[in-house]
Design a protein around this motif. Sequence first.
Motif, mmCIF file in Angstrom:
data_model
loop_
_atom_site.group_PDB
_atom_site.id
_atom_site.type_symbol
_atom_site.label_atom_id
_atom_site.label_comp_id
_atom_site.label_asym_id
_atom_site.label_seq_id
_atom_site.Cartn_x
_atom_site.Cartn_y
_atom_site.Cartn_z
ATOM 1 N N ARG A 68 -36.480 26.927 0.170
ATOM 2 C CA ARG A 68 -35.346 26.922 0.818
ATOM 3 C C ARG A 68 -34.623 28.476 0.808
ATOM 4 N NH1 ARG A 68 -31.757 21.862 -0.932
ATOM 5 N NH2 ARG A 68 -33.154 20.086 -0.732
ATOM 6 N N ALA A 69 -35.258 29.234 -0.158
ATOM 7 C CA ALA A 69 -34.939 30.766 -0.228
ATOM 8 C C ALA A 69 -35.224 31.325 1.221
ATOM 9 C CB ALA A 69 -35.474 31.519 -1.324
ATOM 10 N N CYS A 70 -36.020 30.775 2.030
ATOM 11 C CA CYS A 70 -36.341 31.485 3.173
ATOM 12 C C CYS A 70 -35.572 30.865 4.437
ATOM 13 C CB CYS A 70 -38.014 31.385 3.529
ATOM 14 S SG CYS A 70 -38.744 32.212 2.322
ATOM 15 N N LEU A 71 -34.765 29.768 4.124
ATOM 16 C CA LEU A 71 -34.134 29.391 5.227
ATOM 17 C C LEU A 71 -32.839 30.194 5.914
ATOM 18 C CD1 LEU A 71 -33.815 25.578 3.924
ATOM 19 C CD2 LEU A 71 -35.497 26.628 5.525
ATOM 20 N N LYS A 72 -32.669 30.072 6.942
ATOM 21 C CA LYS A 72 -31.647 30.713 7.597
ATOM 22 C C LYS A 72 -30.201 29.988 6.938
ATOM 23 C CE LYS A 72 -34.053 32.125 11.902
ATOM 24 N NZ LYS A 72 -34.143 31.873 13.234
ATOM 25 N N GLU A 73 -29.000 30.737 7.272
ATOM 26 C CA GLU A 73 -27.938 30.218 6.810
ATOM 27 C C GLU A 73 -27.059 29.615 7.762
ATOM 28 O OE1 GLU A 73 -25.655 33.149 4.823
ATOM 29 O OE2 GLU A 73 -26.912 33.672 3.061
ATOM 30 N N THR A 74 -27.641 29.586 9.173
ATOM 31 C CA THR A 74 -26.900 29.034 10.089
ATOM 32 C C THR A 74 -27.765 27.794 10.466
ATOM 33 O OG1 THR A 74 -28.164 30.266 11.464
ATOM 34 C CG2 THR A 74 -26.155 31.261 10.808
ATOM 35 N N VAL A 75 -26.679 26.714 11.157
ATOM 36 C CA VAL A 75 -27.161 25.561 11.686
ATOM 37 C C VAL A 75 -26.604 25.417 13.063
ATOM 38 C CG1 VAL A 75 -27.281 24.365 9.507
ATOM 39 C CG2 VAL A 75 -25.246 24.285 10.912
ATOM 40 N N PRO A 76 -27.353 24.713 13.821
ATOM 41 C CA PRO A 76 -26.913 24.283 15.286
ATOM 42 C C PRO A 76 -25.359 24.174 15.565
ATOM 43 C CG PRO A 76 -28.907 23.525 15.016
ATOM 44 C CD PRO A 76 -28.373 23.774 13.549
ATOM 45 N N GLN A 77 -24.613 24.386 16.371
ATOM 46 C CA GLN A 77 -23.221 24.196 16.388
ATOM 47 C C GLN A 77 -22.744 22.691 16.227
ATOM 48 O OE1 GLN A 77 -20.567 26.619 16.394
ATOM 49 N NE2 GLN A 77 -19.397 24.394 16.180
ATOM 50 N N ASP A 78 -23.501 21.933 16.932
ATOM 51 C CA ASP A 78 -23.424 20.316 16.731
ATOM 52 C C ASP A 78 -23.384 19.661 15.284
ATOM 53 O OD1 ASP A 78 -26.155 20.676 17.128
ATOM 54 O OD2 ASP A 78 -26.307 18.495 17.553
ATOM 55 N N ILE A 79 -24.533 20.335 14.637
ATOM 56 C CA ILE A 79 -24.646 20.138 13.367
ATOM 57 C C ILE A 79 -23.473 20.449 12.493
ATOM 58 C CG2 ILE A 79 -26.022 20.120 11.194
ATOM 59 C CD1 ILE A 79 -27.017 18.283 13.730
ATOM 60 N N ALA A 80 -23.041 21.676 12.656
ATOM 61 C CA ALA A 80 -21.681 22.342 12.023
ATOM 62 C C ALA A 80 -20.702 21.679 12.202
ATOM 63 C CB ALA A 80 -21.737 23.933 12.467
ATOM 64 N N SER A 81 -20.542 21.062 13.494
ATOM 65 C CA SER A 81 -19.354 20.260 13.754
ATOM 66 C C SER A 81 -19.461 19.002 13.117
ATOM 67 C CB SER A 81 -19.260 20.040 15.109
ATOM 68 O OG SER A 81 -19.025 21.384 15.999
ATOM 69 N N ARG A 82 -20.413 18.398 12.934
ATOM 70 C CA ARG A 82 -20.695 17.096 12.119
ATOM 71 C C ARG A 82 -20.279 17.108 10.931
ATOM 72 N NH1 ARG A 82 -23.550 13.034 14.644
ATOM 73 N NH2 ARG A 82 -24.463 13.238 16.780
ATOM 74 N N ILE A 83 -20.817 18.321 10.233
ATOM 75 C CA ILE A 83 -20.645 18.384 8.719
ATOM 76 C C ILE A 83 -18.960 18.740 8.566
ATOM 77 C CG2 ILE A 83 -20.913 20.110 6.898
ATOM 78 C CD1 ILE A 83 -23.910 20.457 7.838
ATOM 79 N N SER A 84 -18.511 19.474 9.523
ATOM 80 C CA SER A 84 -16.961 19.880 9.411
ATOM 81 C C SER A 84 -16.206 18.574 9.506
ATOM 82 C CB SER A 84 -16.742 20.951 10.420
ATOM 83 O OG SER A 84 -15.259 21.204 10.430
ATOM 84 N N ASP A 85 -16.490 17.655 10.447
ATOM 85 C CA ASP A 85 -15.755 16.570 10.679
ATOM 86 C C ASP A 85 -15.857 15.552 9.503
ATOM 87 O OD1 ASP A 85 -15.123 17.337 13.102
ATOM 88 O OD2 ASP A 85 -16.565 16.210 14.184
ATOM 89 N N PHE A 86 -17.059 15.347 8.904
ATOM 90 C CA PHE A 86 -17.186 14.700 7.825
ATOM 91 C C PHE A 86 -16.415 15.368 6.649
ATOM 92 C CE2 PHE A 86 -20.103 13.800 3.809
ATOM 93 C CZ PHE A 86 -19.694 12.460 3.770
ATOM 94 N N GLN A 87 -16.413 16.612 6.305
ATOM 95 C CA GLN A 87 -15.800 17.022 5.119
ATOM 96 C C GLN A 87 -14.386 16.849 5.473
ATOM 97 O OE1 GLN A 87 -17.436 21.050 5.442
ATOM 98 N NE2 GLN A 87 -18.696 20.564 3.691
ATOM 99 N N ASN A 88 -13.612 17.071 6.449
ATOM 100 C CA ASN A 88 -12.151 16.832 6.716
ATOM 101 C C ASN A 88 -11.973 15.300 6.829
ATOM 102 O OD1 ASN A 88 -11.921 19.545 7.458
ATOM 103 N ND2 ASN A 88 -12.179 19.409 9.791
ATOM 104 N N SER A 89 -12.785 14.594 7.148
ATOM 105 C CA SER A 89 -12.458 13.305 7.096
ATOM 106 C C SER A 89 -12.514 12.818 5.411
ATOM 107 C CB SER A 89 -13.674 12.250 7.574
ATOM 108 O OG SER A 89 -13.379 10.879 7.440
ATOM 109 N N PHE A 90 -13.317 13.430 4.760
ATOM 110 C CA PHE A 90 -13.398 13.161 3.418
ATOM 111 C C PHE A 90 -11.987 13.603 2.607
ATOM 112 C CE2 PHE A 90 -14.114 15.148 -1.063
ATOM 113 C CZ PHE A 90 -14.542 14.021 -1.726
ATOM 114 N N LEU A 91 -11.596 15.054 2.866
ATOM 115 C CA LEU A 91 -10.515 15.393 2.395
ATOM 116 C C LEU A 91 -9.210 14.701 2.643
ATOM 117 C CD1 LEU A 91 -11.223 19.143 2.558
ATOM 118 C CD2 LEU A 91 -11.027 17.830 0.540
ATOM 119 N N ILE A 92 -9.057 14.376 4.109
ATOM 120 C CA ILE A 92 -7.760 13.677 4.505
ATOM 121 C C ILE A 92 -7.757 12.361 3.950
ATOM 122 C CG2 ILE A 92 -6.902 12.578 6.638
ATOM 123 C CD1 ILE A 92 -7.961 15.040 8.017
ATOM 124 N N SER A 93 -8.804 11.499 3.760
ATOM 125 C CA SER A 93 -9.155 10.163 3.213
ATOM 126 C C SER A 93 -8.596 10.170 1.965
ATOM 127 C CB SER A 93 -10.504 9.449 3.514
ATOM 128 O OG SER A 93 -10.578 9.404 4.893
#
Length: 401
Positions: free
Chosen positions: A235-260
Amino acid sequence: MAYLHCLPPSVEPRVSDHIPQIIDMIKQIIDNGFAYSVDGDVYFSVEKFPSYGRLSGRRLEDNRAGERVAVDSRKRNPADFALWKSAKEGEPYWESPWGPGRPGWHIECSAMSAAYLGYSFDIHGGGMDLMFPHHENEIVQSCAACRESNISYWVHNGFVTINSEKMSKSLGNFFTIRQVIQLYHPLALRLFLMSTHYRSPVNYSDVSLESASERLFYIYQTLQDCEDVLLQHDRACLKETVPQDIASRISDFQNSFLISMSDDLHTNVVLGALSDPLTTVNDFIHTRKGKKRELRIESLAALEKTVRNVLATLGLMPSSYLEAVHELKEMALKRAKLSEAEVRQKIEERDTARKNKEYEKSDEIRKELAALGIALMDSPHGTTWRPCLPSSLQQEPAIAN
């Protein structure tokens, strides 16, 4: 409660250890003109508190006295409630300025809350049945003792029913958490309870617990599969970025969690929202297209971390995915009254039947196990099994909570 991942209370006070604080609060209420004593009893005068009933929305004139118990003629108003009760033969009692006696039901909670939390604190909880009169009385007596008394949020949980029937000892359908977790994983029970908003009634049934167990197994097995893949990479060798669609999915899920969760703790909405990131994880692990995705490992690591954080907040994070999967399977075997060896034997019998083209017998074995909550999973590497909702229960009508 530790098995359910419930945090222990910081303090568990006893009324008998707080009689001086209770007496002091009653004195304050009397001195402030909100209570009166009669023959060793002390009553709160509800007419002195115009906002009485503000929590439940009930008006004083709506409270009809004498329906359940005889009205005490010594009261100035039938709705007045006891802060202190004079001693009766055979009951425990303590000395007080009004004579020997014991505290009223409501004053105990106010006095002990004030002793440990102060007169103003954030959250007060209880069952829906405590809103009136218990919590109404707590409010007025606390405010009568201290004008600055305030509770920011009141939370009242719904009742538990058993197959849509009220749970009670008199009906013979009463059981304890200890009895439930003998057959179901404690976190499956927690998941089941969180699948309904806390203010709504909770309808307990075998179907509900089986469904929660199946869902929890899917969550942990998916995350275990993800962990197995990630362990093959540094994991130490992994890049810190992810594809935009995955970043959006993660962001949507986190926002749904906080709002709910910010909107009156809608845990049921959060649990529903888990489906999207978990489905994405399974696509990355098991589908040909997912395995070819750019930054696949980085995406899996980010998704697993996001889901793990949410599960931890909900109290659904096990010490080990692998251990939890094993425990859920053990519980499923216990409910099916089968051993791992017996299931293995059934799988071997089915394999033999398939090789001999005895497909009817093969299907019968699968159906027999499915009726008991054991689902067979075929793959190029052989047949495995997982817990499932027993087909014998799937005909029961669904009941909305």
